[in-house]
Design an enzyme around this catalytic site. Structure first.
Site, mmCIF file in Angstrom:
data_model
loop_
_atom_site.group_PDB
_atom_site.id
_atom_site.type_symbol
_atom_site.label_atom_id
_atom_site.label_comp_id
_atom_site.label_asym_id
_atom_site.label_seq_id
_atom_site.Cartn_x
_atom_site.Cartn_y
_atom_site.Cartn_z
ATOM 1 N N GLU A 44 0.861 -1.179 0.000
ATOM 2 C CA GLU A 44 0.000 0.000 0.000
ATOM 3 C C GLU A 44 0.897 1.228 0.000
ATOM 4 O OE1 GLU A 44 -3.750 2.080 2.390
ATOM 5 O OE2 GLU A 44 -2.443 0.672 3.449
ATOM 6 N N ASP A 118 -3.105 11.883 -2.256
ATOM 7 C CA ASP A 118 -3.197 13.332 -2.427
ATOM 8 C C ASP A 118 -3.618 13.628 -3.860
ATOM 9 O OD1 ASP A 118 -2.697 16.106 -2.724
ATOM 10 O OD2 ASP A 118 -1.139 16.022 -1.171
ATOM 11 N N ASP A 154 -12.064 9.625 -2.568
ATOM 12 C CA ASP A 154 -13.321 10.374 -2.454
ATOM 13 C C ASP A 154 -13.324 11.550 -3.424
ATOM 14 O OD1 ASP A 154 -11.244 11.693 -0.895
ATOM 15 O OD2 ASP A 154 -12.823 13.076 -0.298
ATOM 16 N N THR A 193 -10.203 2.574 5.067
ATOM 17 C CA THR A 193 -9.125 3.374 5.632
ATOM 18 C C THR A 193 -9.731 4.349 6.644
ATOM 19 O OG1 THR A 193 -9.211 5.260 4.133
ATOM 20 C CG2 THR A 193 -8.051 3.301 3.354
ATOM 21 N N TYR A 195 -9.571 7.605 6.452
ATOM 22 C CA TYR A 195 -10.226 8.649 5.678
ATOM 23 C C TYR A 195 -11.561 8.167 5.131
ATOM 24 C CZ TYR A 195 -6.132 11.744 5.610
ATOM 25 O OH TYR A 195 -5.105 12.590 5.960
ATOM 26 N N GLU A 196 -11.599 6.943 4.675
ATOM 27 C CA GLU A 196 -12.832 6.397 4.113
ATOM 28 C C GLU A 196 -13.948 6.374 5.146
ATOM 29 O OE1 GLU A 196 -14.309 2.390 1.686
ATOM 30 O OE2 GLU A 196 -12.226 2.614 2.340
#
Length: 213
Positions: A44, A118, A154, A193, A195-196
């Site tokens: 990853e 990013d 996203d 994750t 963030y997810e």
């Protein structure tokens, strides 16, 4: 996104060299020796605090996972999870994801994950996007023949750019999700994750693609 420095993170990482690889160049072409088996290797690039990589490692003990991130602090949080879950199939690399050929031999990796990278939205920063053609070439080099890249974001702009970049490179888009969390069949397979989880809890649409060279 930068994360505030964590006090004691360098010392913590240095004290857990069974998980934190201090000299990854030495294992180029020898990761099977490092893990002690010949299981497939999944990496990853931009692993953040490690929720995804550790979740995948727990579900799939027959796969070796390598988390890569430039930020020492976020990797220290990933190490927390590895230690808590007692995972023997995870290694952590504090290196630049743009230099993967320094750490992996040709055809050594089975799959590359790119999660919430990013977006670098300005045109002049295109070459920094992890789905830019130069990065794709690097992934193709270290991946097994017909290796795969799984990408989640996203950011619709980055997603559209990535689909175009992969297609133009000659990759096959095997499956595309325009609203990942609306797919009930995939829900049981999905590992989120940090963030997810944050974005989806606010109703943000998550995009995903599985692409193959």
């Amino acid at each position: 996104m930068r994360v505030r420095n964590r006090k004691g993170a360098p010392e913590m990482m240095a004290a857990n060299t069974q998980y934190v690889v201090e000299n990854p160049e030495a294992f180029k072409g020898k990761w099977a020796e490092k893990f002690g088996n010949d299981h497939p290797i999944h990496i990853e690039v931009g692993s953040g605090k490690g929720a995804f990589i550790t979740g995948m490692a727990e579900r799939h003990p027959d796969i070796n996972y390598i988390a890569i991130d430039m930020q020492l602090t976020v990797l220290s949080y990933a190490l927390d999870k590895v230690l808590e879950m007692n995972l023997s199939n995870v290694q952590l690399l504090h290196v630049d994801g743009s230099s993967l050929t320094n750490y992996f031999a040709d055809g050594e990796v089975a799959l590359v994950y790119l999660n919430f990278s990013d977006p670098w939205p300005k045109t002049r920063h295109e070459k920094r996007r992890l789905t830019y053609k130069d990065f794709l070439k690097t992934y193709e080099t270290i991946l097994v023949p017909h290796g795969k890249v799984h990408f989640k974001t996203d950011n619709r702009g980055l997603f559209e750019y990535s689909l175009a970049s992969m297609s133009q490179y000659g990759m096959t888009l095997q499956q595309v999700w325009l609203d990942l969390h609306a797919d009930t069949d995939f829900a049981g397979k999905n590992v989120m994750t940090e963030y997810e989880a944050k974005f989806s809890s606010k109703g943000q649409v998550i995009y995903r693609v599985e692409a193959q060279f």
